[in-house]
Scaffold this active site. Sequence first.
Site, PDB file in Angstrom:
ATOM      1  N   LYS A 111      -1.730  -9.926  14.041  1.00  0.00           N
ATOM      2  CA  LYS A 111      -0.910 -10.176  12.850  1.00  0.00           C
ATOM      3  C   LYS A 111      -0.706 -11.672  12.709  1.00  0.00           C
ATOM      4  O   LYS A 111      -0.656 -12.389  13.710  1.00  0.00           O
ATOM      5  CB  LYS A 111       0.453  -9.499  12.997  1.00  0.00           C
ATOM      6  N   GLY A 115      11.325  -0.066  -2.464  1.00  0.00           N
ATOM      7  CA  GLY A 115      10.225  -1.039  -2.488  1.00  0.00           C
ATOM      8  C   GLY A 115       9.281  -0.679  -3.618  1.00  0.00           C
ATOM      9  O   GLY A 115       8.846   0.469  -3.728  1.00  0.00           O
ATOM     10  N   TYR A 118       4.879   1.039  -5.049  1.00  0.00           N
ATOM     11  CA  TYR A 118       4.485   1.398  -6.416  1.00  0.00           C
ATOM     12  C   TYR A 118       3.353   2.423  -6.422  1.00  0.00           C
ATOM     13  O   TYR A 118       3.448   3.458  -7.074  1.00  0.00           O
ATOM     14  CB  TYR A 118       4.081   0.157  -7.229  1.00  0.00           C
TER      15      TYR A 118
HETATM   16  N1  GLU Z   1      -0.963  -5.295   6.485  1.00  0.00           N
HETATM   17  C1  GLU Z   1      -1.442  -3.957   6.496  1.00  0.00           C
HETATM   18  C2  GLU Z   1      -0.839  -3.189   7.656  1.00  0.00           C
HETATM   19  O1  GLU Z   1       0.195  -3.539   8.169  1.00  0.00           O
HETATM   20  C3  GLU Z   1      -2.962  -3.875   6.427  1.00  0.00           C
HETATM   21  C4  GLU Z   1      -3.676  -4.497   7.575  1.00  0.00           C
HETATM   22  C5  GLU Z   1      -5.180  -4.577   7.396  1.00  0.00           C
HETATM   23  O2  GLU Z   1      -5.695  -4.071   6.410  1.00  0.00           O
HETATM   24  O3  GLU Z   1      -5.811  -5.148   8.279  1.00  0.00           O
HETATM   25  O4  GLU Z   1      -1.329  -2.160   8.047  1.00  0.00           O
END
Ligand code: GLU
Length: 430
Positions: free
Chosen positions: A107, A239, A245
């Site tokens: 992340k 949200g 959405y």
């Molecule tokens: N940010 C999204 C999640 O928390 C997608 C992550 C991604 O597609 O790599 O799952």
Amino acid sequence: MDSQGKKMLESAQALIRKTAEKMKLDDEMIKRVIEPEFAHEFALAVTMDNGKRKVFKGWRIQHNSALGPYKGGIRFHPETVREEVQALATLMSIKCAVAGLPYGGGKGGIVVDPKKLSKTELERLSRAFAARITHVIGEDIDVPAPDVNTTPEIMSWMIDEYQKIKGYKSPATFTGKPVSMGGSLGRTEATGRGGLFVLQALLEKIEDLMPKFFDTVGTPNPKSAKNLTSSSLTIAVQGFGNVGYFFAKLAHEAGFKIIAVSDSRGGVYNKDGLDPVEVMTFKKKKGVVSGFSGKRVTNEELLTLPVDILVPAALENVVNEKNASKIKAKIILEMANGPLTEEAYLSLSKKGVVIVPDVLANSGGVTVSYLEWVQGKAGFWWSESEVNQKLETMITRAFEAIWDKSVEKKMPLKQAAFEVAIGRITSAMV
Ligand code: GLU
């Protein structure tokens, strides 16, 4: 958020430890699953429109790569902290394993309120971030994607910067890109769509238990799975961004009754049901959903409305020890990452609320990111319906494995998800 980030990290790590101990993994193996493999921390100096430089703090945390390249989004948020990014990276390792993807978890985050930047400043910041992580990412190393407040356009700046530095095209290094730059059809709706598939699969399973679950909120006892997906079940969605959405829109189209939605500035409640597309048209004009026909509610009030299904699809820790006892929903579908604190999760599970954990419920996003990555690597593109079908097959399979484990071991879905994931991760570690 500082202490909330710490809390989130502590609960993710505690859950891994508890699950791994039950699975009788040795202590060194548990440490390997808990500790991140790399944590990149940096400060980015970005030139603002007034010509002055401003420094932004950022991270890319690469948690575990046993099952494949690190995978996970990048969030832009004024209150993000290292611990939060690390917790989210950890949850990505679990999520990718739950979803059956050949990925580890990672992340990224930057401490910034993107609403306070001009478009050119946002582009410079995104490019600076991409340039800084270029030497530690790649299609077989680490594949970033969007997360809170980051968009396909931001991905397009980032991959452009990455490719310029590298000197070659590498469309599979970022996912969640615009379709024109090698993105996948269906990626934008994927998280919401995946959540709906999981909800429908769950409802089929718990059909027999329905009367018990739904009596207390006054919903007529549904007799068959068919009824369950019709207007008999009510949903509140917190949200109204990309996740909330599209979940609301697709659930409405599938026949569920969306009775409340909200964005960061408040919400609207209408017991006769809302059409999310009409609410979005209103939001586009007025900037907010509150004020659309119905009763104004705060985000806090939305969480405790008398609904069958609560869908927190915004930020973490919104259901916590302060409001957990007031929650009336019988099912909570965690579409945000970590929307329930540990305390809230424990007390609501004890009450019999079915909680579909984030690592399963919102895994549709990363699953279609995987499909985008496969297409980018192969240079061959599927139609939107092919993507949606593959998503349905994959996420339903992921749900079935977690459901079976939960029935076999008589444990809640979240614990079952962690057990399945830790089993898959550790069996790939030598
Ligand atoms: N940010 C999204 C999640 O928390 C997608 C992550 C991604 O597609 O790599 O799952």
